[in-house]
Design a protein around this motif. Structure first.
Motif, PDB file in Angstrom:
ATOM      1  N   LEU A   1       0.940  -1.178  -0.086  1.00 52.84           N
ATOM      2  CA  LEU A   1      -0.001   0.044   0.006  1.00 52.84           C
ATOM      3  C   LEU A   1       0.801   1.228   0.093  1.00 52.84           C
ATOM      4  N   GLY A   2       0.642   2.246  -1.070  1.00 53.54           N
ATOM      5  CA  GLY A   2       1.566   3.410  -1.121  1.00 53.54           C
ATOM      6  C   GLY A   2       0.642   4.369  -0.638  1.00 53.54           C
ATOM      7  N   LEU A   3       1.148   5.102   0.313  1.00 51.06           N
ATOM      8  CA  LEU A   3       0.385   6.044   1.154  1.00 51.06           C
ATOM      9  C   LEU A   3       0.461   7.654   0.638  1.00 51.06           C
ATOM     10  N   THR A   4      -0.534   7.838   0.013  1.00 50.18           N
ATOM     11  CA  THR A   4      -0.273   9.443  -0.741  1.00 50.18           C
ATOM     12  C   THR A   4      -1.739   9.916  -1.084  1.00 50.18           C
TER      13      THR A   4
ATOM     14  N   HIS B   1       7.352   6.211  -9.893  1.00 52.64           N
ATOM     15  CA  HIS B   1       7.952   4.819  -9.607  1.00 52.64           C
ATOM     16  C   HIS B   1       7.791   3.920  -8.480  1.00 52.64           C
ATOM     17  N   HIS B   2       7.674   4.884  -7.542  1.00 48.32           N
ATOM     18  CA  HIS B   2       7.535   4.232  -6.151  1.00 48.32           C
ATOM     19  C   HIS B   2       6.103   3.496  -6.146  1.00 48.32           C
ATOM     20  N   LEU B   3       5.151   4.337  -6.721  1.00 55.89           N
ATOM     21  CA  LEU B   3       3.686   3.614  -6.782  1.00 55.89           C
ATOM     22  C   LEU B   3       3.703   2.476  -7.635  1.00 55.89           C
ATOM     23  N   SER B   4       4.698   2.212  -8.864  1.00 54.84           N
ATOM     24  CA  SER B   4       4.571   1.114  -9.646  1.00 54.84           C
ATOM     25  C   SER B   4       5.132  -0.149  -9.056  1.00 54.84           C
ATOM     26  N   LEU B   5       5.558  -0.081  -7.781  1.00 52.44           N
ATOM     27  CA  LEU B   5       6.005  -1.175  -6.967  1.00 52.44           C
ATOM     28  C   LEU B   5       4.700  -1.469  -5.884  1.00 52.44           C
ATOM     29  N   CYS B   6       3.649  -0.782  -5.902  1.00 59.07           N
ATOM     30  CA  CYS B   6       2.323  -0.930  -4.989  1.00 59.07           C
ATOM     31  C   CYS B   6       1.148  -1.500  -5.654  1.00 59.07           C
ATOM     32  N   THR B   7       0.590  -2.269  -4.762  1.00 55.90           N
ATOM     33  CA  THR B   7      -0.570  -2.990  -5.672  1.00 55.90           C
ATOM     34  C   THR B   7      -2.079  -1.831  -5.036  1.00 55.90           C
ATOM     35  N   HIS B   8      -1.678  -0.852  -4.283  1.00 56.18           N
ATOM     36  CA  HIS B   8      -2.772   0.111  -4.135  1.00 56.18           C
ATOM     37  C   HIS B   8      -2.198   1.468  -3.744  1.00 56.18           C
TER      38      HIS B   8
ATOM     39  N   ASP C   1      -2.037 -17.189  -3.714  1.00 57.31           N
ATOM     40  CA  ASP C   1      -0.361 -17.023  -4.134  1.00 57.31           C
ATOM     41  C   ASP C   1      -0.431 -15.930  -5.146  1.00 57.31           C
ATOM     42  N   TYR C   2      -0.452 -14.731  -4.419  1.00 62.43           N
ATOM     43  CA  TYR C   2      -0.058 -13.504  -5.220  1.00 62.43           C
ATOM     44  C   TYR C   2       1.190 -13.127  -5.554  1.00 62.43           C
ATOM     45  N   ALA C   3       1.537 -12.453  -6.645  1.00 64.15           N
ATOM     46  CA  ALA C   3       3.036 -12.340  -7.244  1.00 64.15           C
ATOM     47  C   ALA C   3       3.160 -10.879  -6.245  1.00 64.15           C
ATOM     48  N   ASP C   4       4.407 -10.903  -5.854  1.00 60.63           N
ATOM     49  CA  ASP C   4       4.755  -9.336  -5.289  1.00 60.63           C
ATOM     50  C   ASP C   4       5.075  -8.301  -6.424  1.00 60.63           C
ATOM     51  N   PRO C   5       4.831  -7.189  -6.006  1.00 59.66           N
ATOM     52  CA  PRO C   5       5.191  -6.233  -7.050  1.00 59.66           C
ATOM     53  C   PRO C   5       6.556  -6.175  -7.822  1.00 59.66           C
TER      54      PRO C   5
ATOM     55  N   ARG D   1      -2.026  12.241  -3.446  1.00 58.64           N
ATOM     56  CA  ARG D   1      -2.240  12.969  -4.591  1.00 58.64           C
ATOM     57  C   ARG D   1      -2.619  11.910  -5.567  1.00 58.64           C
ATOM     58  N   ASP D   2      -3.537  12.353  -6.392  1.00 61.60           N
ATOM     59  CA  ASP D   2      -4.242  11.862  -7.492  1.00 61.60           C
ATOM     60  C   ASP D   2      -3.325  11.583  -8.520  1.00 61.60           C
ATOM     61  N   ARG D   3      -3.382  10.361  -9.385  1.00 67.35           N
ATOM     62  CA  ARG D   3      -2.437  10.040 -10.379  1.00 67.35           C
ATOM     63  C   ARG D   3      -3.548   9.523 -11.649  1.00 67.35           C
ATOM     64  N   GLU D   4      -2.806  10.077 -13.059  1.00 70.11           N
ATOM     65  CA  GLU D   4      -3.608   9.346 -14.275  1.00 70.11           C
ATOM     66  C   GLU D   4      -3.418   8.036 -14.424  1.00 70.11           C
ATOM     67  N   PHE D   5      -2.405   7.562 -13.909  1.00 69.64           N
ATOM     68  CA  PHE D   5      -2.157   5.816 -13.902  1.00 69.64           C
ATOM     69  C   PHE D   5      -1.608   5.571 -12.631  1.00 69.64           C
ATOM     70  N   GLY D   6      -1.129   4.072 -12.526  1.00 75.58           N
ATOM     71  CA  GLY D   6      -0.781   3.716 -11.152  1.00 75.58           C
ATOM     72  C   GLY D   6      -1.668   2.698 -10.642  1.00 75.58           C
ATOM     73  N   PRO D   7      -1.726   2.403  -9.474  1.00 77.70           N
ATOM     74  CA  PRO D   7      -2.434   1.028  -9.046  1.00 77.70           C
ATOM     75  C   PRO D   7      -3.652   1.542  -8.771  1.00 77.70           C
ATOM     76  N   PRO D   8      -4.726   0.685  -8.306  1.00 81.23           N
ATOM     77  CA  PRO D   8      -6.013   1.137  -7.763  1.00 81.23           C
ATOM     78  C   PRO D   8      -6.047   2.072  -6.564  1.00 81.23           C
ATOM     79  N   ALA D   9      -6.799   2.886  -6.503  1.00 77.61           N
ATOM     80  CA  ALA D   9      -6.841   3.753  -5.393  1.00 77.61           C
ATOM     81  C   ALA D   9      -7.972   3.353  -4.450  1.00 77.61           C
ATOM     82  N   LEU D  10      -7.896   3.659  -2.905  1.00 77.80           N
ATOM     83  CA  LEU D  10      -8.869   3.351  -2.233  1.00 77.80           C
ATOM     84  C   LEU D  10      -8.589   4.190  -0.955  1.00 77.80           C
TER      85      LEU D  10
END
Length: 249
Positions: A84-87, A131-138, A185-189, A89-98
């Protein structure tokens, strides 16, 4: 909250600027029963040993001493099926937001399935970058005053640690039986990122991706795969496709 539950939660501070925030974060984690602290490329090398960090830790020096400092965010999230990436700021792309309230059941379910979870907190001034968020699932945000949604780094960590302590201290029987008995068995980011790099090479090899004019193809694919929560066996399948694309070169 059981100690084994707390050990499955990893707290990752990315490019932190102020030693006091590292010390305060350690204090917050120890107060709430957590300990796995990772420091990624802090602005001051060896920040956990600085006098200011030690002073602000206020008795949580053991958390500082056991913290791991590295330049590789990939290594910090390796083995974590939920990142989980805590931020705010909204992004055009990236992982799902919640929001954080909706993210907590995901953490609860992952811990119930004995899966490791990482929480990422970015630099104080800029927050997590793409780049940081590219390694996040959310991508996750904390609900706050919309006119002033600014939280100090250590305050944000305390909010998350306190509410997770509450969640993990509750009877896990409140979760559905499927979420407890089935361990996906999820894959890690980090594995997903490596697969995407393999696909980039393959798409270039077959002429579908022009490296001189890539447009937004890879960010779109990244967002697509982030929404699907890929399994490890699916990563192997996708890398097999990429391998075949490279053979066409």
């Amino acid at each position: 909250m059981k100690a084994s539950q707390a050990q499955l939660l990893r707290w990752v501070l990315v490019e932190t600027s102020h030693p006091g925030n590292v010390g305060s974060a350690a204090r917050a984690l120890k107060t709430m029963g957590f300990s796995d602290l990772h420091l990624i490329s802090p602005k001051i090398a060896g920040v956990a040993q600085t006098p200011e960090a030690i002073a602000l830790a206020s008795g949580a020096v053991d958390i500082l001493e056991s913290s791991q400092e590295t330049s590789s965010l990939e290594s910090a999230v390796q083995g974590c099926t939920l990142v989980l990436g805590l931020t705010s700021r909204d992004r055009e792309f990236g992982p799902p937001a919640l929001n954080w309230q909706d993210a907590r059941p995901l953490v609860q379910a992952a811990i119930a399935g004995h899966q490791r979870v990482a929480l990422l907190f970015g630099p104080e001034r800029t927050g997590l970058d793409n780049h940081h968020l590219s390694l996040c699932t959310h991508r996750v945000w904390l609900d706050a005053n919309p006119l002033y949604p600014s939280l100090n780094l250590a305050q944000a960590i305390m909010v998350c640690a306190f509410t997770l302590r509450e969640s993990l201290g509750e009877d896990l029987g409140l979760l559905s039986s499927d979420s407890i008995t089935e361990s996906v068995d999820y894959a890690d980011p980090a594995a997903v990122a490596a697969m995407l790099e393999h696909w980039r090479e393959g798409l270039e090899a077959i002429g579908y991706l022009d490296p001189a004019n890539p447009k937004k193809l890879m960010p779109r694919l990244q967002a697509l795969f982030a929404r699907t929560r890929l399994h490890k066996e699916e990563i192997d399948l996708l890398r097999g496709i990429a391998k075949q694309m490279l053979l066409k070169k």
